[in-house]
Structure formats: C-alpha cells, structure tokens
Write a protein that holds these residues in place. Structure first.
Motif, mmCIF file in Angstrom:
data_model
loop_
_atom_site.group_PDB
_atom_site.id
_atom_site.type_symbol
_atom_site.label_atom_id
_atom_site.label_comp_id
_atom_site.label_asym_id
_atom_site.label_seq_id
_atom_site.Cartn_x
_atom_site.Cartn_y
_atom_site.Cartn_z
ATOM 1 N N ASP A 11 -106.194 30.099 -20.248
ATOM 2 C CA ASP A 11 -106.799 29.632 -19.001
ATOM 3 C C ASP A 11 -105.700 29.484 -17.940
ATOM 4 N N ASP A 13 -104.152 26.948 -16.893
ATOM 5 C CA ASP A 13 -103.066 26.066 -17.306
ATOM 6 C C ASP A 13 -101.985 26.854 -18.069
ATOM 7 N N ASP A 73 -99.074 25.151 -23.491
ATOM 8 C CA ASP A 73 -100.509 24.832 -23.511
ATOM 9 C C ASP A 73 -101.150 25.230 -24.839
ATOM 10 N N CYS A 117 -101.106 20.769 -19.119
ATOM 11 C CA CYS A 117 -99.766 21.161 -19.564
ATOM 12 C C CYS A 117 -98.876 21.424 -18.343
HETATM 13 MN MN LIG Z 1 -104.387 22.973 -20.833
#
Ligand SMILES: [Mn+2]
Length: 309
Positions: A11, A13, A73, A117
């Motif tokens: 994703d 992140d 992450d 993260c």
């Molecule tokens: Mn994340």
C-alpha cells in the motif's frame, strides 16, 4: 545492493517508506534501491500523478546473490516474496502488532505500534538530519494521512501527528489535497472492484482454517456497497475460491464519516466474525460508528479460532 521493499502489492505506506528510506541509505553512501512486487493501488497512483514521480521499481525474478534486504511496513514471513531469503534481511521497520520476526535472524528490528510505518521512517530521517526529496516527503505525508484515516483511526498516535505536521511544513500542498487523495480510492466500479479488493486482501491459516479479510477505505462507503452489492458478492466468492478460504470477511472504512462496515456473505463466516467481534446479531452489512481496521480484527479472530479444539 540493498533492496528496500515491503509485502506483495504494497500500500502507500510500504511504497512511501521504501522510497524515502532508500534516499537516506544512498545519502549515507550505501547502494540501495526501492523495489516492489505485485501491483500498486489507486492511492499510490494518485500520489504518483500528483508528484509526477514513483522512484520505486517493480521487481520480478531472482535477486543477485550478494543482495541484502530491508523490509518496511512488513515483518510477516508469509507475505514475503519467495526470492527473498530471510537470513539476508538486515533490517526491519514495521508498525504491525502481529509479527513473526524470529526467522529474520540477522535483522535489526524497529517494531513500534504507531499508526503508520511512514512515521517511523520520518522519525529516522529527522534523527539523521536528512531532508529527503520533495516527492519522498509527499509520499511519506500521504502515507501517514492514509494509514491513520486523517488521524481519525484509533491506531493514531501523537507521534503520527507530529511526523505528519513536520512533513507538511516542508512542502506546499493544495488545501484539498487530502480530500482528493481519499476520493481517488473511492472510484470503485464494476470493472475495478475485484482488483481493488484483491489489492488489499490478506489471508492466513489459523488453527487449520484459512481466513481471509479484505479492507477497503473509501468515501461514500454505504452508497458504494449498495450500488455494487451483487458484484461485491461475486468478487468475494471468487477470492474465496482462488485462495481456498474457509472464512472470508470484508472490512469497509468510510474515511469521511469515520465509521466501519463489516461485510460477510455466508453463514459460517458471519458466525465466526460475530463471535470474534462480540456482536451477536451481526448482519450481512453491519455498520459501527467508529473505525475498526483489519489489523484490530485479526487478533479477535485468532482468539476465537485458537480456543476451538
Ligand atoms: Mn502500514
């Protein structure tokens, strides 16, 4: 070469952390490259278009023998690309409570339960007095906003707020940036529904059963689910078959209203999640007036299935 990477189909992140952390490593004279495998989602696409930049490469196939890896992450060996040898992972930065880090014997681990993260990576950059590129700053900022649902998500911490505030002070962004970013995820249609749900779908075995939970974070959740209900059922059935799942569940987050809709399409799954969530009358579409992310649902499911003999 150090490859900085996340789980399959990361994703925003994971992507943001890989991009920004690689910049720091390269500035420190280490040869590092941000890579991903799988597919990228609509939110990453939004930031890519906004910044006109995506300094992470899709990777397929084997890595050179002398490669080292840094995971961001992600600290779950099950989600790891099969060409990555756990012994060659030298560092892990993650914010997920469920981690199985024992296999990463050579990794320095930073695992702290903040909302994003990107917050941990931003703090690292601050400690090193390193200001990354404008693009990396926007990726990190967007990742924090996304992961914390604009700070409405209960996993949000003060550290996420200060990291985002710091990043926001470094760049100019239009007033409606956050709204636009969230809307970019809401463009659910008959044609992209499978792709969007599959992109953020996790499955794992628990006590001999395979459980899968999808998560969508959009604006206008109720309207979208109603409009695409038939396709949604077909999509979840398809994923259940492809992934050989015993139970399948969908967590829908409405980013504007700050509420959550749980979707179950069969009786057994509904029973399991009814127990897990302690909602005796769990409906096919069940709405609660606060945000509960999938990562908060997993431990509850674990508890129910692991107590069952
Ligand atoms: Mn994340």
């Amino acid at each position: 070469m150090i490859f900085v990477t996340s789980y399959d189909s990361p994703d925003l992140d994971g992507v943001a952390c890989a991009i920004a952390y690689s910049e720091l490593l390269n500035k420190e004279g280490k040869k590092a490259k941000a890579v991903y495998y799988g597919e990228l989602g609509l939110e990453v696409e939004f930031v890519r278009q906004f910044t006109d930049s995506l300094s992470i490469e899709q990777y397929t196939g084997a890595f050179p023998p002398d490669s080292q890896f840094i995971l961001v992450d992600s600290a779950d060996p099950d989600q790891l690309e099969k060409n990555i040898i756990p012994e060659k992972v030298i560092e892990i930065i993650d914010h997920h409570p469920l981690t199985f880090t024992d296999v990463f014997v050579n990794a320095q681990k930073t695992i702290e339960l903040v909302g994003s993260c990107a917050t941990l990576v931003t703090e690292r950059l601050q400690r090193e007095n390193f200001i990354p590129s404008r693009e990396a700053i926007i990726y990190l900022y967007s990742a924090i906003i996304s992961n914390t649902a604009n700070f409405k998500n209960p996993i949000t911490t003060e550290r996420d707020r200060s990291a985002a505030l710091y990043l926001r002070s470094l760049v100019e962004l239009p007033d409606d940036y956050v709204k636009e970013m969230f809307s970019s995820k809401s463009k659910l249609t008959k044609d992209n529904l499978y792709e969007v749900i599959f992109q953020d779908f996790f499955a794992k075995p628990i006590n001999g059963k395979r459980v899968g939970i999808g998560q969508i974070e959009i604006v206008d959740l109720d309207e979208t689910v109603t409009r695409l209900w038939d396709e949604l059922v077909v999509t979840l059935e398809r994923i259940r078959k492809e992934d050989k799942l015993d139970y399948i569940f969908l967590v829908g987050i409405d980013l504007y209203k700050g509420h959550t809709m749980f979707v179950s399409i069969d009786e057994e799954s509904r029973e399991l999640f009814s127990k897990a969530l302690s909602v005796p009358d769990l409906k096919t579409k069940h709405t609660i007036d606060f945000i509960m992310m999938r990562k908060q649902v997993w431990p509850k499911v674990d508890a129910v299935l692991e107590n069952r003999s």
